[in-house]
Design a protein around this motif. Structure first.
Motif, mmCIF file in Angstrom:
data_model
loop_
_atom_site.group_PDB
_atom_site.id
_atom_site.type_symbol
_atom_site.label_atom_id
_atom_site.label_comp_id
_atom_site.label_asym_id
_atom_site.label_seq_id
_atom_site.Cartn_x
_atom_site.Cartn_y
_atom_site.Cartn_z
ATOM 1 N N VAL A 39 0.854 -1.191 0.000
ATOM 2 C CA VAL A 39 0.000 0.000 0.000
ATOM 3 C C VAL A 39 0.891 1.243 0.000
ATOM 4 N N LEU A 40 0.643 2.113 -0.955
ATOM 5 C CA LEU A 40 1.352 3.395 -1.023
ATOM 6 C C LEU A 40 0.319 4.507 -0.981
ATOM 7 N N ASN A 41 0.507 5.476 -0.096
ATOM 8 C CA ASN A 41 -0.353 6.658 -0.138
ATOM 9 C C ASN A 41 0.284 7.613 -1.152
ATOM 10 N N VAL A 42 -0.510 8.130 -2.044
ATOM 11 C CA VAL A 42 0.031 8.961 -3.127
ATOM 12 C C VAL A 42 -0.787 10.250 -3.303
ATOM 13 N N THR A 43 -0.292 11.123 -4.154
ATOM 14 C CA THR A 43 -1.023 12.356 -4.480
ATOM 15 C C THR A 43 -2.063 12.030 -5.566
ATOM 16 N N GLY A 44 -2.965 12.963 -5.804
ATOM 17 C CA GLY A 44 -3.984 12.754 -6.828
ATOM 18 C C GLY A 44 -3.388 12.533 -8.212
ATOM 19 N N ASP A 45 -2.345 13.281 -8.547
ATOM 20 C CA ASP A 45 -1.709 13.124 -9.862
ATOM 21 C C ASP A 45 -1.055 11.754 -9.997
ATOM 22 N N ASN A 62 -1.646 8.383 -12.536
ATOM 23 C CA ASN A 62 -0.538 7.777 -13.286
ATOM 24 C C ASN A 62 -0.113 6.418 -12.742
ATOM 25 N N CYS A 63 -0.637 6.041 -11.580
ATOM 26 C CA CYS A 63 -0.199 4.792 -10.940
ATOM 27 C C CYS A 63 1.294 4.819 -10.634
ATOM 28 N N THR A 64 1.773 5.952 -10.108
ATOM 29 C CA THR A 64 3.173 6.038 -9.715
ATOM 30 C C THR A 64 3.265 6.432 -8.236
ATOM 31 N N ALA A 65 4.360 5.994 -7.596
ATOM 32 C CA ALA A 65 4.577 6.361 -6.202
ATOM 33 C C ALA A 65 4.938 7.838 -6.129
ATOM 34 N N SER A 66 4.610 8.480 -5.014
ATOM 35 C CA SER A 66 4.975 9.882 -4.818
ATOM 36 C C SER A 66 6.285 9.932 -4.040
ATOM 37 N N SER A 67 6.956 11.072 -4.111
ATOM 38 C CA SER A 67 8.250 11.201 -3.425
ATOM 39 C C SER A 67 8.098 10.977 -1.920
ATOM 40 N N ASN A 68 6.940 11.370 -1.368
ATOM 41 C CA ASN A 68 6.748 11.197 0.078
ATOM 42 C C ASN A 68 5.739 10.106 0.420
ATOM 43 N N SER A 69 5.588 9.138 -0.477
ATOM 44 C CA SER A 69 4.709 8.000 -0.168
ATOM 45 C C SER A 69 5.300 7.203 0.986
ATOM 46 N N LEU A 70 4.427 6.675 1.822
ATOM 47 C CA LEU A 70 4.887 5.753 2.861
ATOM 48 C C LEU A 70 4.512 4.356 2.381
ATOM 49 N N LEU A 71 5.505 3.469 2.296
ATOM 50 C CA LEU A 71 5.246 2.099 1.856
ATOM 51 C C LEU A 71 4.807 1.259 3.045
ATOM 52 N N ARG A 72 3.651 0.625 2.904
ATOM 53 C CA ARG A 72 3.180 -0.307 3.928
ATOM 54 C C ARG A 72 3.089 -1.673 3.260
ATOM 55 N N ASP A 73 3.632 -2.715 3.914
ATOM 56 C CA ASP A 73 3.652 -4.028 3.269
ATOM 57 C C ASP A 73 3.527 -5.171 4.262
ATOM 58 N N SER A 74 2.796 -4.936 5.355
ATOM 59 C CA SER A 74 2.688 -5.963 6.396
ATOM 60 C C SER A 74 1.665 -7.045 6.064
ATOM 61 N N GLY A 75 0.767 -6.747 5.103
ATOM 62 C CA GLY A 75 -0.296 -7.703 4.810
ATOM 63 C C GLY A 75 -1.559 -7.397 5.600
ATOM 64 N N GLY A 82 -10.353 15.502 3.761
ATOM 65 C CA GLY A 82 -9.941 15.662 2.366
ATOM 66 C C GLY A 82 -9.786 14.346 1.642
ATOM 67 N N LYS A 83 -9.378 14.435 0.381
ATOM 68 C CA LYS A 83 -9.213 13.231 -0.428
ATOM 69 C C LYS A 83 -7.938 12.498 -0.054
ATOM 70 N N LYS A 84 -8.022 11.187 -0.052
ATOM 71 C CA LYS A 84 -6.863 10.338 0.234
ATOM 72 C C LYS A 84 -6.782 9.304 -0.881
ATOM 73 N N TRP A 85 -5.567 9.107 -1.389
ATOM 74 C CA TRP A 85 -5.366 8.184 -2.506
ATOM 75 C C TRP A 85 -4.380 7.086 -2.101
ATOM 76 N N TYR A 86 -4.734 5.850 -2.439
ATOM 77 C CA TYR A 86 -3.873 4.706 -2.131
ATOM 78 C C TYR A 86 -3.767 3.810 -3.358
ATOM 79 N N ILE A 87 -2.572 3.289 -3.603
ATOM 80 C CA ILE A 87 -2.391 2.349 -4.717
ATOM 81 C C ILE A 87 -1.558 1.168 -4.242
ATOM 82 N N CYS A 88 -1.587 0.089 -5.028
ATOM 83 C CA CYS A 88 -0.662 -1.019 -4.806
ATOM 84 C C CYS A 88 0.523 -0.744 -5.715
#
Ligand SMILES: *[C@@H]1O[C@H](CO)[C@@H](O)[C@H](O)[C@H]1NC(C)=O
Ligand SMILES: *[C@@H]1O[C@H](CO)[C@@H](O)[C@H](O)[C@H]1NC(C)=O
Ligand SMILES: *[C@@H]1O[C@H](CO)[C@@H](O)[C@H](O)[C@H]1NC(C)=O
Ligand SMILES: [Cu+2]
Length: 161
Positions: free
Chosen positions: A71-77, A81-94, A104-110
């Protein structure tokens, strides 16, 4: 202490109790993203989020097999684009539980391979803490109950006079 003094004291205590209890009455909701499907590609997370009432203090749990997704939290842009942001926090615990701390709006991608472009992405709008506007809002009945209790306490206090 005089009778009037006692009544005033009772009214103050009743009011203070209600004011102190209000924050707890608005209970937070814990959402499991995707419900039983969890966090995976080829699932419509827009449809999942539709009609849900996300509030500050609620939590999102992204549940998946560790190593298969993340899980990466990302910006709207970056979400588009399905790209990580410079300040994304990577979560990978399952079992990544995120507390919604601000409005406000919150965006998350794999971030694994092309999963994001295969719909493994979630955008939500977080509203301020408070009584939900929805018809079947959870905390509303509790708040109404508290208000009624406070009113009853004050009426009882008046009756003593
Ligand atoms: C996902 O669900 C939303 C809301 O129901 C809908 O507008 C959208 O077309 C769906 N997307 C896909 C790819 O089916
Ligand atoms: C992601 O979350 C971290 C931790 O809450 C935060 O510091 C960062 O600004 C966030 N990044 C984005 C793109 O929202
Ligand atoms: C999104 O992708 C387009 C095309 O590759 C690129 O021009 C644009 O800069 C990207 N935007 C972001 C925010 O990465
Ligand atoms: Cu994935």
């Amino acid at each position: 202490m005089s009778r009037v003094g006692r009544v005033l004291q009772l009214a103050v205590v009743a009011t203070a109790a209600v004011v102190l209890l209000l924050p707890w009455a608005a209970t937070a909701t814990d959402y499991k993203v995707g419900d039983d499907d969890g966090w995976r590609p080829s699932y419509n997370y827009t449809a999942w989020a539709t009609g849900k009432d996300f509030r500050v203090g609620d939590t999102l749990a992204f549940v998946y097999t560790k190593g298969k997704h993340n899980v990466l939290n990302v910006t709207g842009d970056d979400f588009k684009n399905c790209t990580a942001s410079s300040n994304s926090l990577l979560r990978d615990s399952g079992n990544d539980v995120i507390t919604l701390k601000t409005e406000g709006k919150k965006w998350y991608i794999c971030g694994v391979r092309d999963h994001c472009s295969k719909q493994q992405k979630l955008v939500i709008e977080v509203l301020q803490t408070g009584t939900p506007a929805g018809p079947s809002g959870g905390p509303a009945p509790a708040l109404a109950g508290l208000a009624a209790a406070a009113a009853a306490a004050l009426v009882a206090a008046m009756a003593v006079l």
